[in-house]
Design an enzyme around this catalytic site. Structure first.
Site, short mmCIF file in Angstrom:
data_model
loop_
_atom_site.label_atom_id
_atom_site.label_comp_id
_atom_site.label_asym_id
_atom_site.label_seq_id
_atom_site.Cartn_x
_atom_site.Cartn_y
_atom_site.Cartn_z
N ARG A 51 0.85 -1.20 0.00
CA ARG A 51 0.00 0.00 0.00
C ARG A 51 0.88 1.24 0.00
O ARG A 51 0.62 2.21 -0.70
CB ARG A 51 -0.97 0.01 1.20
CG ARG A 51 -1.67 1.37 1.36
CD ARG A 51 -2.87 1.37 2.28
NE ARG A 51 -2.75 0.53 3.44
CZ ARG A 51 -1.98 0.76 4.50
NH1 ARG A 51 -1.25 1.85 4.56
NH2 ARG A 51 -1.94 -0.09 5.50
N TYR A 104 -17.27 17.00 -14.99
CA TYR A 104 -17.63 15.58 -15.10
C TYR A 104 -18.65 15.21 -14.01
O TYR A 104 -18.49 15.60 -12.84
CB TYR A 104 -16.35 14.75 -14.95
CG TYR A 104 -16.57 13.27 -14.85
CD1 TYR A 104 -17.00 12.54 -15.97
CD2 TYR A 104 -16.35 12.57 -13.67
CE1 TYR A 104 -17.21 11.18 -15.88
CE2 TYR A 104 -16.55 11.21 -13.59
CZ TYR A 104 -16.98 10.52 -14.70
OH TYR A 104 -17.18 9.17 -14.60
N ASP A 177 -8.28 18.88 -14.34
CA ASP A 177 -8.57 17.52 -14.77
C ASP A 177 -8.18 17.43 -16.24
O ASP A 177 -8.86 17.99 -17.11
CB ASP A 177 -10.07 17.23 -14.56
CG ASP A 177 -10.45 15.80 -14.95
OD1 ASP A 177 -9.74 15.19 -15.76
OD2 ASP A 177 -11.47 15.31 -14.43
N LYS A 202 -8.98 6.37 -19.18
CA LYS A 202 -9.35 6.87 -20.49
C LYS A 202 -8.16 6.83 -21.46
O LYS A 202 -7.70 5.76 -21.77
CB LYS A 202 -9.94 8.28 -20.34
CG LYS A 202 -10.95 8.41 -19.17
CD LYS A 202 -12.21 7.59 -19.33
CE LYS A 202 -13.08 7.52 -18.08
NZ LYS A 202 -13.47 8.78 -17.48
C1 LIG Z 1 -13.94 9.22 -16.20
C2 LIG Z 1 -13.58 10.57 -15.71
C3 LIG Z 1 -13.30 10.81 -14.35
C4 LIG Z 1 -13.44 9.72 -13.28
O1 LIG Z 1 -12.52 8.70 -13.44
P1 LIG Z 1 -12.79 7.16 -13.05
O2 LIG Z 1 -11.54 6.47 -13.47
O3 LIG Z 1 -14.00 6.71 -13.82
O4 LIG Z 1 -13.03 7.12 -11.58
C5 LIG Z 1 -12.92 12.08 -13.98
N1 LIG Z 1 -12.83 13.09 -14.87
C6 LIG Z 1 -13.12 12.91 -16.18
C7 LIG Z 1 -13.01 14.06 -17.12
C8 LIG Z 1 -13.51 11.65 -16.65
O5 LIG Z 1 -13.80 11.48 -17.94
#
Ligand SMILES: *Cc1c(COP(=O)(O)O)cnc(C)c1O
Length: 382
Positions: A51, A104, A177, A202
Site C-alpha cells: 500500500r 464531469y 482535470d 481513459k
Molecule cells: C472518467 C472521468 C473521471 C473519473 O474517473 P474514473 O476512473 O471513472 O473514476 C474524472 N474526470 C473525467 C473528465 C472523466 O472522464
C-alpha cells in the site's frame, strides 16, 4: 532519462529501465504485498508494504510525472479515488470549491453528495468567464479552483494560464482535470496549474481494460501531503493495473495523433449533415474556445459531441443505430464509442446546474479507419 527528451521518448523510457536483476527489458510485475527486510528496518530500495510502495506502481508514477513535467505523480484505484484523496487533502470543513458548471458528473457527485455533507461547499460557475471566476473566488473560503478543459461532454475550453493567475493572486489551488486532452496534447503544470488529475481509465490506459487515476504536481508541499494521504487513505491501484497502464502509455502519442485526425474528419462531416443542429469540437474555427485551445493544446483531441435537430428521441435513435461506434460509457480507448450523456454518464447531474441538453450525443472517436466510422455515422443518421 533526460528531462529534455521528446514526449514519445519519455513515454517509452521514463521509469522503464531494464530490471537490474535479470535484464528484463520490461519492468517486472511485482505481485507482492510485503518485502523481506535485511535485519529490522533494513529495507531494500525503501519498500516495506505494497500500500505504501510497490516497484511496479513506482515505475508508472515516474513515467506519468515525466509526461506531465511534474516532480511527483501518484496513482490510484480510479480517477475518483484520486480526486477524493486530493480534495480531502486540500479541503477542511468551511472551505469551498469553485468548479466549472459542466464538470464531469462523477466529480460533481463526489463534491455535492459526499464532501458537501462534511462541510465542504461548492460553487459551479462558467470558467470561461474570467470576471465570474474572480468574483466567485473568495480568499478566505475558496480553497480550490477545479478546472476541466476540454469539458465532458460539452467540450468547453477554459484558459488554464489565466485561471492560474487568478488562483495565485487569491491564494487558492488550481486543479486541472487533464483526462480529455491527455499530457500528449496539454500539460497544465507548465501553464501554472498546481495539481493535475487524471482518470487513467481513459486515454492514458487507452485500451478500455483498466480503471485507474493519477495526481501529478511539482509543488513540494502538496507532493508531500498527497504522498502521505495516498498511503494513509489507501486507495492505491494494484500492480497489475499499473503494469497494464505503463504498456498503454507507451503508445499514447501515436494513438492521440490518430484520435485527433479522425475526430477532425468526423466533426466536418457532422457539420454538413442535415440532421445535426450543432457540433461541439474545439478544433472547429467557430468553436468559442478554439483560439485558447489552439494556444494551450497541441491538438484538439478525440472527443466530440453534437446536438440533433429532432431532439432527444433522435439522439437516442442515433445511439442505438451505430454498429462500429459501440453504445457504452467511458472514452479514450482505441475503439469508437457513442453515448447519450443525459441518460448515461451525466444522469446524476439531472436537475442540477450541471444538467446537459437532452438532444446531445457524445462520441469517443477511436483509431479505426475513418472511412468506416463516417459510413457508420451516415447510416445511423439517415
Ligand atoms: C472518467 C472521468 C473521471 C473519473 O474517473 P474514473 O476512473 O471513472 O473514476 C474524472 N474526470 C473525467 C473528465 C472523466 O472522464
Amino acid at each position: 532519462m533526460s528531462e529534455l527528451a521528446g514526449f514519445n521518448t519519455r513515454a517509452i523510457h521514463a521509469g522503464q529501465e531494464p530490471d537490474p536483476a535479470t535484464g528484463a527489458v520490461i519492468p517486472p510485475l511485482h505481485l507482492t504485498t510485503t518485502y523481506k527486510q535485511d535485519g529490522v528496518g533494513g529495507l531494500r530500495g525503501g519498500y516495506e508494504y505494497s500500500r505504501s510502495g510497490n516497484p511496479t506502481r513506482a515505475a508508472l508514477q515516474e513515467q506519468l510525472a515525466a509526461l506531465e513535467q511534474g516532480t511527483t505523480a501518484l496513482t490510484f484505484a480510479s480517477g475518483l479515488a484520486a480526486e477524493d484523496t486530493l480534495l480531502r487533502t486540500l479541503c477542511r470543513p468551511g472551505d469551498e470549491i469553485v468548479l466549472g458548471g459542466d464538470a464531469y458528473g462523477g466529480t460533481f457527485r463526489l463534491i455535492s453528495r459526499v464532501l458537501e455533507p462534511w462541510g465542504v461547499g461548492y460553487r459551479p460557475i462558467d470558467l470561461g468567464d474570467l470576471d465570474a471566476v474572480r468574483e466567485a473566488v473568495a480568499p478566505e473560503t475558496t480553497r480550490v479552483v477545479w478546472c476541466e478543459t476540454p469539458t465532458n461532454p460539452l467540450l468547453n475550453i477554459a484558459d488554464i494560464a489565466a485561471l492560474a493567475q487568478i488562483a495565485r493572486e487569491s491564494g487558492t489551488v488550481l486543479v486541472v482535470d487533464n483526462t480529455f486532452a491527455s499530457p500528449y496534447l496539454q500539460r497544465p503544470l507548465t501553464l501554472g496549474a498546481d495539481v493535475v488529475v487524471h482518470s487513467t481509465t481513459k486515454y492514458l490506459g487507452g485500451h478500455s481494460d483498466v480503471v485507474g487515476g493519477a495526481l501529478v504536481t511539482s509543488d513540494a508541499h502538496w507532493a508531500e501531503r498527497l504522498t502521505y494521504h495516498q498511503n494513509a487513505m489507501g486507495a492505491v491501484n494494484g500492480p497489475f493495473d499499473a503494469w497494464l497502464l505503463m504498456r498503454g502509455i507507451k503508445t499514447l502519442g501515436v494513438r492521440m495523433d490518430r484520435h485527433c485526425a479522425n475526430a477532425a474528419r468526423i466533426a466536418e462531416f457532422l457539420l454538413d449533415h442535415p440532421a445535426v443542429a450543432s457540433v461541439l469540437y474545439p478544433g472547429l474555427p467557430d468553436h468559442p474556445g478554439h483560439e485558447i485551445a489552439a494556444r494551450q493544446m497541441s491538438g484538439f483531441g478525440g472527443m466530440l459531441s453534437f446536438r440533433l435537430r429532432d431532439g432527444e428521441e433522435a439522439a437516442l435513435r442515433v445511439c442505438e443505430r451505430t454498429r462500429l461506434f459501440t453504445l457504452a460509457e467511458s472514452l479514450g480507448g482505441v475503439e469508437s464509442l457513442i453515448e447519450h450523456p443525459g441518460r448515461m454518464t451525466h444522469a446524476s447531474a439531472a436537475g442540477s446546474p450541471l444538467e446537459v441538453p437532452a438532444d446531445l450525443v457524445r462520441l469517443s472517436v477511436g483509431i479505426e479507419d475513418v472511412e468506416d466510422l463516417l459510413a457508420d455515422l451516415d447510416r445511423a443518421l439517415s
